[in-house]
Design an enzyme around this catalytic site. Sequence first.
Site, short mmCIF file in Angstrom:
data_model
loop_
_atom_site.label_atom_id
_atom_site.label_comp_id
_atom_site.label_asym_id
_atom_site.label_seq_id
_atom_site.Cartn_x
_atom_site.Cartn_y
_atom_site.Cartn_z
N GLU A 233 0.90 -1.13 0.00
CA GLU A 233 0.13 0.15 -0.16
C GLU A 233 1.03 1.23 -0.19
O GLU A 233 1.45 1.59 0.96
CB GLU A 233 -0.85 0.00 1.21
CG GLU A 233 -2.13 1.21 1.00
CD GLU A 233 -1.86 2.41 1.70
OE1 GLU A 233 -1.52 3.33 1.09
OE2 GLU A 233 -2.06 2.46 2.88
N CYS A 267 -2.68 8.38 3.85
CA CYS A 267 -2.57 8.08 2.54
C CYS A 267 -3.84 8.01 1.89
O CYS A 267 -4.31 8.58 0.68
CB CYS A 267 -2.26 6.54 2.44
SG CYS A 267 -0.70 6.17 3.09
#
Length: 459
Positions: A233, A267
Site C-alpha cells: 500500500e 494515504c
Amino acid sequence: MCEITMAIASVNPATGELLRTFEPLSDFQIDEKIQAAAATFAEFRQLTFADRGRMMSRAAEILEAEKEALGRLMTTEMGKTLASAIAEAAKCATACRYYAENAERMLADEEVATSASRSYIRYQPLGVILAVMPWNFPFWQVFRFIAPGLMAGNVGLLKHASNVPQCALKIEEILQRAGFPEGAFQTLLIGAQQVDRVLANPSIAAATLTGSESAGIQVGMTAARNIKKVVLELGGSDPFIVMPSADLPDAIATAVKARVINNGQSCIAAKRFIVAQQIAEEFERGFVQAMQALNIGDPADPSTDLGPLASAEAVKWLDADVKKTIAAGARVLTGGKPVDRAGSFYAPTVLTDIPENSPAYREELFGPVASVFRVKDIDQAIRVANDTRFGLGASAWTNDPVERERFANELEAGMVFINQMVASDTRIPFGGVKSSGHGRELGVHGIREFVNAKTVWIK
C-alpha cells in the site's frame, strides 16, 4: 507518502525535543528473532481459533482500557492530536474483536461441487510474515495486519518506522500481555537498509508494506527475487469530487476534515478537490474560510484542530513541493508556508490554478495542502480524477443517481465513497490499484492474503 529517514529515535514533533534513542539490532540479534518466530509458528499454527481468539480478545481489552495512555504515546512520538490518537487505539481494539469473532468463519473449509466424492479448499497459514509499517498511524497500521495475521495462525515480525520505536515496542508488549507466545509477534528495531536481509531469510514466508513508492519498489524487488508474496500500500493522490447536486455545506465541512485528518498525513486523505464550475466559487470561499479557522497548536491540547507534521524533514519536503507548484503558476488562496513557531508545523494551505507540470497536480502532498480544480462537467471530473498514477481512494459528492453509478464504475481507485470521505473499516477491504500498490488489508480479503488456499480432492 513522505518517507522519513533518520536514526531510530523518538522526537516530539511539536517541540523538536529528542526523547529517546535506540541502537539498531545486530545481524546476529535479527537472526535470533527470526529463528524464534519460525519455532513459534510450528506450534502456534496448531492452536484452535478459539485459543487464538481468547488472546486477541484480551488484546482488545488492553487497548480499550489503556487507550488514553497509548494515545499520549502516539501524540508524543508523531504529533497526531490526542483525541485522534485515543480513537486510533480504540479502533485497533475493534479490529482485534472483529477477527477474534470472525476468523474461523472466514477461513473455514470451502466446499466445491466437482466430480470428486469431495473437493474443498482449506485455508492454512503461510508462516513468518514481515510487516514494514509507516509512522502516520503507528498503532492502526500494525493491528490491521497483525489481528488477521495472528488469527490465521501466522506469526509476525514488525519493522516499524524509525521515528515511532516506542509505539512499536508497546505493541509487542500488549500482545505478550494478552497471552500470545513471545515469538508470535516481535518488533525489529532496525533501519531501512536491513530490511532486504530480513526478507531474504528463508524463514520469512511473505511481507506486507505500507509506505512510499520507493520503499515499496525495493521490498517488491527483494520479494520477487526470493519468490515471496508481498502486499503493498503505497499512498495516493485521492480526488474529492463535488458536483452541483451535492449538499454543499456538508461537502465543504467534510472536505476540510478529509484534507487535515491526521494533520494532513494520511494515504487516504483527500488531496485533489475537483469541483463543478457552477458551484466552485461558493465551495472555494467556504473551504478557504474553514481552513483558515483551524486552530493550530499543541496536539495534546483538546482545542487543537491541526498539530505538527511528523518531523522537520517532512515540513521541508512539503514546502519544497508547494514552492515548486507556486513557481509553476499556481495561486495560493491561503497558507503556503511553514508556521513560524517551534516544532514541525505547516499552515493549512489551499492552492488553485494548478499547472499540469507541478507536484500538486498529480503527486501526493503529505500535509495540510489542498489542490482545487474547476471542471465543466462529470466527464472532465472523471478525467482529472484519474489523471494520476495513484489509485487508492476517491470521494464523490452528488445526489444524482446516474452520476453516482458513473463514479462507482469509472473512478480508478481501490475504494470509492459517495457523499462521505474515504475511511478504513475493519469489515471492508482496503487497498488500491495502479501505483498505489496491490493486495488488500481488512475484511475477508485481508485475512486471506497470507494463507495457502489449498485444494483438496478426494476420489
